[in-house]
Motif scaffolding. Structure first.
Motif, PDB file in Angstrom:
ATOM      1  N   CYS A  71       0.624  -0.691  -0.192  1.00 22.30           N
ATOM      2  CA  CYS A  71       0.019   0.533   0.432  1.00 22.30           C
ATOM      3  C   CYS A  71       0.649   1.636   0.455  1.00 22.30           C
ATOM      4  O   CYS A  71       1.830   1.291   1.016  1.00 22.30           O
ATOM      5  N   ILE A  72       0.051   2.250  -0.362  1.00 26.51           N
ATOM      6  CA  ILE A  72       1.655   3.921  -0.289  1.00 26.51           C
ATOM      7  C   ILE A  72       0.219   4.974  -0.477  1.00 26.51           C
ATOM      8  O   ILE A  72      -1.164   5.115  -0.743  1.00 26.51           O
ATOM      9  N   LEU A  73       0.562   5.576   0.161  1.00 24.50           N
ATOM     10  CA  LEU A  73      -0.354   6.825   1.021  1.00 24.50           C
ATOM     11  C   LEU A  73       0.401   7.908   0.902  1.00 24.50           C
ATOM     12  O   LEU A  73       1.430   8.139   1.844  1.00 24.50           O
ATOM     13  N   TRP A  74      -0.346   8.515  -0.280  1.00 23.15           N
ATOM     14  CA  TRP A  74       1.011   9.549  -0.389  1.00 23.15           C
ATOM     15  C   TRP A  74       0.459  10.969   0.104  1.00 23.15           C
ATOM     16  O   TRP A  74      -0.555  11.423   1.067  1.00 23.15           O
ATOM     17  N   LEU A  75       1.982  11.655   1.048  1.00 24.19           N
ATOM     18  CA  LEU A  75       1.751  12.678   1.770  1.00 24.19           C
ATOM     19  C   LEU A  75       2.123  14.082   1.081  1.00 24.19           C
ATOM     20  O   LEU A  75       2.232  14.603   1.750  1.00 24.19           O
ATOM     21  N   ASN A  76       2.228  14.276  -0.345  1.00 18.33           N
ATOM     22  CA  ASN A  76       2.809  15.751  -1.120  1.00 18.33           C
ATOM     23  C   ASN A  76       1.679  16.091  -1.787  1.00 18.33           C
ATOM     24  O   ASN A  76       1.752  16.899  -2.362  1.00 18.33           O
ATOM     25  N   GLN A  77      -0.174  15.951  -1.045  1.00 16.05           N
ATOM     26  CA  GLN A  77      -0.700  16.951  -1.680  1.00 16.05           C
ATOM     27  C   GLN A  77       0.123  18.266  -1.836  1.00 16.05           C
ATOM     28  O   GLN A  77      -0.363  19.100  -3.119  1.00 16.05           O
ATOM     29  N   GLU A  78       0.105  19.029  -1.108  1.00 12.33           N
ATOM     30  CA  GLU A  78       0.989  19.991  -0.989  1.00 12.33           C
ATOM     31  C   GLU A  78       1.592  20.694  -2.167  1.00 12.33           C
ATOM     32  O   GLU A  78       1.993  21.933  -2.396  1.00 12.33           O
ATOM     33  N   THR A  79       2.330  20.020  -2.427  1.00  7.80           N
ATOM     34  CA  THR A  79       3.924  20.420  -3.878  1.00  7.80           C
ATOM     35  C   THR A  79       3.282  19.175  -4.406  1.00  7.80           C
ATOM     36  O   THR A  79       3.990  19.635  -5.652  1.00  7.80           O
ATOM     37  N   SER A  80       2.408  18.330  -4.639  1.00  5.05           N
ATOM     38  CA  SER A  80       2.351  17.588  -6.292  1.00  5.05           C
ATOM     39  C   SER A  80       1.549  19.342  -7.085  1.00  5.05           C
ATOM     40  O   SER A  80       0.242  19.288  -6.962  1.00  5.05           O
ATOM     41  N   PRO A  81       1.975  18.887  -7.996  1.00  8.62           N
ATOM     42  CA  PRO A  81       1.101  19.274  -9.777  1.00  8.62           C
ATOM     43  C   PRO A  81      -0.077  19.312  -9.837  1.00  8.62           C
ATOM     44  O   PRO A  81      -1.316  19.261 -10.170  1.00  8.62           O
ATOM     45  N   HIS A  82      -0.158  17.378  -9.316  1.00  7.94           N
ATOM     46  CA  HIS A  82      -1.516  16.571  -9.243  1.00  7.94           C
ATOM     47  C   HIS A  82      -3.033  17.723  -9.085  1.00  7.94           C
ATOM     48  O   HIS A  82      -3.550  17.216  -9.563  1.00  7.94           O
ATOM     49  N   PHE A  83      -2.362  18.242  -7.955  1.00  9.28           N
ATOM     50  CA  PHE A  83      -3.331  18.862  -7.026  1.00  9.28           C
ATOM     51  C   PHE A  83      -3.501  20.314  -6.953  1.00  9.28           C
ATOM     52  O   PHE A  83      -3.822  20.886  -6.595  1.00  9.28           O
ATOM     53  N   SER A  84      -2.541  21.224  -7.952  1.00  8.16           N
ATOM     54  CA  SER A  84      -2.663  22.179  -7.970  1.00  8.16           C
ATOM     55  C   SER A  84      -3.501  23.089  -8.745  1.00  8.16           C
ATOM     56  O   SER A  84      -3.779  23.823  -8.309  1.00  8.16           O
ATOM     57  N   ARG A  85      -4.634  22.886  -9.782  1.00 11.48           N
ATOM     58  CA  ARG A  85      -5.982  23.161  -9.353  1.00 11.48           C
ATOM     59  C   ARG A  85      -6.832  22.407  -8.802  1.00 11.48           C
ATOM     60  O   ARG A  85      -7.614  23.967  -9.205  1.00 11.48           O
ATOM     61  N   ARG A  86      -6.615  22.273  -7.897  1.00  9.89           N
ATOM     62  CA  ARG A  86      -7.796  21.997  -6.838  1.00  9.89           C
ATOM     63  C   ARG A  86      -7.551  23.278  -6.208  1.00  9.89           C
ATOM     64  O   ARG A  86      -6.654  24.135  -5.638  1.00  9.89           O
ATOM     65  N   CYS A  87      -9.316  23.598  -5.058  1.00 10.44           N
ATOM     66  CA  CYS A  87      -9.266  24.488  -4.155  1.00 10.44           C
ATOM     67  C   CYS A  87      -8.213  24.495  -3.700  1.00 10.44           C
ATOM     68  O   CYS A  87      -7.925  23.134  -2.571  1.00 10.44           O
ATOM     69  N   PRO A  88      -7.305  25.776  -2.839  1.00 10.49           N
ATOM     70  CA  PRO A  88      -6.621  24.831  -1.434  1.00 10.49           C
ATOM     71  C   PRO A  88      -7.142  25.181  -0.081  1.00 10.49           C
ATOM     72  O   PRO A  88      -6.237  24.144  -0.075  1.00 10.49           O
ATOM     73  N   SER A  89      -7.609  24.754  -0.073  1.00 10.04           N
ATOM     74  CA  SER A  89      -8.681  24.389   0.863  1.00 10.04           C
ATOM     75  C   SER A  89      -9.011  22.929   0.976  1.00 10.04           C
ATOM     76  O   SER A  89      -9.214  21.789   1.847  1.00 10.04           O
ATOM     77  N   ASP A  90      -9.533  22.781  -0.083  1.00 12.96           N
ATOM     78  CA  ASP A  90      -9.520  21.307  -0.393  1.00 12.96           C
ATOM     79  C   ASP A  90      -8.364  20.042   0.165  1.00 12.96           C
ATOM     80  O   ASP A  90      -8.021  19.212   0.671  1.00 12.96           O
ATOM     81  N   VAL A  91      -7.445  21.232  -1.045  1.00  9.73           N
ATOM     82  CA  VAL A  91      -5.883  20.637  -0.424  1.00  9.73           C
ATOM     83  C   VAL A  91      -5.454  19.920   0.928  1.00  9.73           C
ATOM     84  O   VAL A  91      -4.754  19.282   1.190  1.00  9.73           O
ATOM     85  N   SER A  95      -4.824  17.398   2.720  1.00 14.84           N
ATOM     86  CA  SER A  95      -3.527  16.610   3.055  1.00 14.84           C
ATOM     87  C   SER A  95      -3.123  16.459   4.492  1.00 14.84           C
ATOM     88  O   SER A  95      -2.288  15.387   5.285  1.00 14.84           O
ATOM     89  N   GLN A  96      -4.099  16.945   5.326  1.00 11.40           N
ATOM     90  CA  GLN A  96      -4.524  16.361   6.674  1.00 11.40           C
ATOM     91  C   GLN A  96      -4.266  15.067   7.161  1.00 11.40           C
ATOM     92  O   GLN A  96      -4.190  14.743   7.878  1.00 11.40           O
TER      93      GLN A  96
END
Length: 164
Positions: A71-91, A95-96
């Motif tokens: 299993c892999i749990l990603w912890l890089n949501q705040e720096t990943s370009p994958h999340f760049s188009r999403r609302c910052p509060s959602d990211v 992340s939390q």
């Protein structure tokens, strides 16, 4: 009548079954189990390995008694370009939640893991979307029973088209 569509359902699988899934050519988001397309899975077992890289990922293995599921749990949501188009509060919320999950996943706990079935360097794994630490010691046995019942009554069911 078509076979039930299992693509967007968290299919309950034991490790021996999960590890036999095959990627579907031309569809990197789906895997095949006895001719049925799957994209998400759920498993329950004991956390037997843990590789934590802060702000990057947590890799761990779940042992359900029939094998180990990576299993892999990603912890890089705040720096990943994958999340760049999403609302910052959602990211931040995502992340939390991931950070909370990573703190709960410790060696020896019984965990219920759900997520997308993915492949990395030819090996199948679960990219984790949520984790629940099970307090009931019977949860693993109940998961086994659910997996067997679902395999027999749903996943392995052959649908015969009606004759005219």
């Amino acid at each position: 009548m078509d076979a039930p569509n299992l693509v967007n359902i968290h299919v309950k699988l034991l490790a021996f079954d999960f590890l036999t899934l095959k990627p579907i050519p031309l569809d990197p988001t789906s895997f095949s189990r006895k001719g049925k397309r799957l994209s998400r899975a759920e498993t329950v077992g004991i956390v037997v390995t843990r590789d934590f890289k802060p702000n990057r990922f947590l890799k761990f293995d779940i042992d359900d008694g029939t094998g180990c599921i990576p299993c892999i749990l990603w912890l890089n949501q705040e720096t990943s370009p994958h999340f760049s188009r999403r609302c910052p509060s959602d990211v931040r919320l995502i992340s939390q939640m991931a950070a909370d999950f990573s703190a709960q996943v410790q060696l020896g706990v019984i965990a219920r893991v759900r997520g997308k079935i993915t492949s990395y360097r030819g090996s199948i794994q679960i990219t984790v979307s949520d984790v629940v630490i099970e307090r009931d010691p019977n949860s693993q046995i109940l998961h086994w029973l659910h997996c067997l019942r679902l395999a027999r009554n749903c996943y392995d069911k052959v649908v015969v088209p009606p004759t005219a």
